[in-house]
Motif scaffolding. Structure first.
Motif, mmCIF file in Angstrom:
data_model
loop_
_atom_site.group_PDB
_atom_site.id
_atom_site.type_symbol
_atom_site.label_atom_id
_atom_site.label_comp_id
_atom_site.label_asym_id
_atom_site.label_seq_id
_atom_site.Cartn_x
_atom_site.Cartn_y
_atom_site.Cartn_z
ATOM 1 N N THR A 164 0.842 -1.191 0.000
ATOM 2 C CA THR A 164 0.000 0.000 0.000
ATOM 3 C C THR A 164 0.881 1.247 0.000
ATOM 4 O O THR A 164 1.935 1.278 0.663
ATOM 5 C CB THR A 164 -0.898 0.006 1.245
ATOM 6 N N LYS A 165 0.438 2.229 -0.746
ATOM 7 C CA LYS A 165 1.161 3.499 -0.834
ATOM 8 C C LYS A 165 1.488 4.042 0.560
ATOM 9 O O LYS A 165 0.664 3.994 1.471
ATOM 10 C CB LYS A 165 0.253 4.487 -1.576
ATOM 11 N N VAL A 208 6.711 4.127 -0.185
ATOM 12 C CA VAL A 208 6.538 3.909 -1.629
ATOM 13 C C VAL A 208 5.374 4.729 -2.185
ATOM 14 O O VAL A 208 4.394 4.997 -1.488
ATOM 15 C CB VAL A 208 6.328 2.408 -1.950
ATOM 16 N N GLN A 209 5.503 5.090 -3.446
ATOM 17 C CA GLN A 209 4.475 5.838 -4.162
ATOM 18 C C GLN A 209 3.909 4.990 -5.306
ATOM 19 O O GLN A 209 4.544 4.016 -5.715
ATOM 20 C CB GLN A 209 5.072 7.136 -4.722
ATOM 21 N N THR A 220 16.520 -12.284 -11.482
ATOM 22 C CA THR A 220 15.261 -12.573 -12.167
ATOM 23 C C THR A 220 14.261 -11.440 -12.056
ATOM 24 O O THR A 220 13.263 -11.430 -12.766
ATOM 25 C CB THR A 220 14.619 -13.846 -11.603
ATOM 26 N N GLY A 221 14.528 -10.469 -11.195
ATOM 27 C CA GLY A 221 13.666 -9.297 -11.095
ATOM 28 C C GLY A 221 12.578 -9.451 -10.055
ATOM 29 O O GLY A 221 12.102 -10.552 -9.768
ATOM 30 N N THR A 222 12.196 -8.335 -9.472
ATOM 31 C CA THR A 222 11.074 -8.289 -8.530
ATOM 32 C C THR A 222 10.099 -7.250 -9.028
ATOM 33 O O THR A 222 10.479 -6.096 -9.277
ATOM 34 C CB THR A 222 11.536 -7.904 -7.116
ATOM 35 N N LYS A 223 8.852 -7.677 -9.183
ATOM 36 C CA LYS A 223 7.820 -6.727 -9.599
ATOM 37 C C LYS A 223 7.238 -6.078 -8.347
ATOM 38 O O LYS A 223 6.739 -6.780 -7.455
ATOM 39 C CB LYS A 223 6.727 -7.444 -10.381
ATOM 40 N N LEU A 224 7.332 -4.769 -8.280
ATOM 41 C CA LEU A 224 6.759 -4.013 -7.162
ATOM 42 C C LEU A 224 5.453 -3.398 -7.621
ATOM 43 O O LEU A 224 5.412 -2.683 -8.625
ATOM 44 C CB LEU A 224 7.718 -2.919 -6.692
ATOM 45 N N GLN A 225 4.404 -3.735 -6.904
ATOM 46 C CA GLN A 225 3.076 -3.229 -7.226
ATOM 47 C C GLN A 225 2.605 -2.399 -6.031
ATOM 48 O O GLN A 225 2.437 -2.931 -4.933
ATOM 49 C CB GLN A 225 2.151 -4.428 -7.436
#
Lengths: 116, 112
Positions: free
Chosen positions: B14-15, B80-81, B104-109
């Motif tokens: 969450t933002k 985080v924004q 492999t990368g991390t997706k941040l949502q």
């Protein structure tokens, strides 16, 4: 900041045909790279190139792939013949040096290749 | 050989909350670590880099500290924004002259 350009941005091609992806690297950079990225996955190294020669290549860099930079112009990735599994986004990158602090790579926006 | 491990594939937050994205590495040489951020349909861009042990590196609100003792270079941000939603890659190079290895990368949502 420094920019890497890639032409074309999108390419659709029939399986078996040849395709050339073009990269215009940062002007004073000496090392050039190609990466392959399937949608949503990590970038995978294909090849790096310095002083007119391939320095390293991965298992993904099949015999059908070739790279060159004739007379300091575009750095190109040629695939001949193309296969369905070549569909991906191909990123070009360039860097001033290979090791250490000069190793920051600047990436182009990618070429989206679709092989039908 | 050299390798980079990112344990999280997807992080949803969450933002306004803090985030830490993990990155550990293996190399027998002196390491140089990088974090790249890739927004949707864009090229990866360098976010941070470091080769100095135990020194915090910051950029655009993100920070990371290279810890050679634990072979780690975790990426952090205190709040985080929504615009931080992207794919984050950790990468390693060394002074042996080899190319960068990417994790492999991390997706941040980030959600409202």
């Amino acid at each position: 900041g420094p920019k890497v350009l890639q032409i074309p941005s999108h390419q659709i091609i029939d399986m078996g045909q040849m395709v050339t992806l073009n990269c215009d690297p940062v002007s004073n950079h000496l090392y050039f790279y190609w990466y392959k990225q399937i949608l949503g996955q990590q970038m995978e190294f294909l090849v790096n190139f310095y002083n007119g020669k391939v320095m390293e290549k991965s298992k993904l860099f099949k015999d059908q792939f070739s790279v060159e930079r004739p007379d300091g112009s575009y750095f190109t990735l040629k695939i001949q013949p193309t296969a369905l599994e070549d569909s991906a986004v191909y990123f070009c990158a360039s860097s001033l040096g290979l090791g250490g602090n000069q190793d920051t790579q600047y990436f182009g926006p990618g070429t989206r290749l679709l092989v039908l | 050989g050299d390798s980079v491990t990112q344990t999280e594939g997807l992080v949803t937050l969450t933002k306004g909350l803090p985030v830490m994205l993990n990155c550990t590495y293996q190399t027998t040489y002196s390491p140089f670590l990088f974090w790249y951020v890739q927004h949707l349909n864009e090229a990866p861009k360098l976010l941070l880099k470091s080769s100095t042990d135990n020194k915090r590196t910051e950029h655009q609100g993100f920070y990371a500290t290279l810890h050679k003792s634990s072979s780690s270079f975790h990426l952090q941000k205190s709040s985080v924004q929504l615009s931080d939603s992207a794919l984050y890659f950790c990468a390693l190079s060394d002074n042996s002259g080899t190319y960068q290895r990417f994790g492999t990368g991390t997706k941040l949502q980030v959600v409202p």
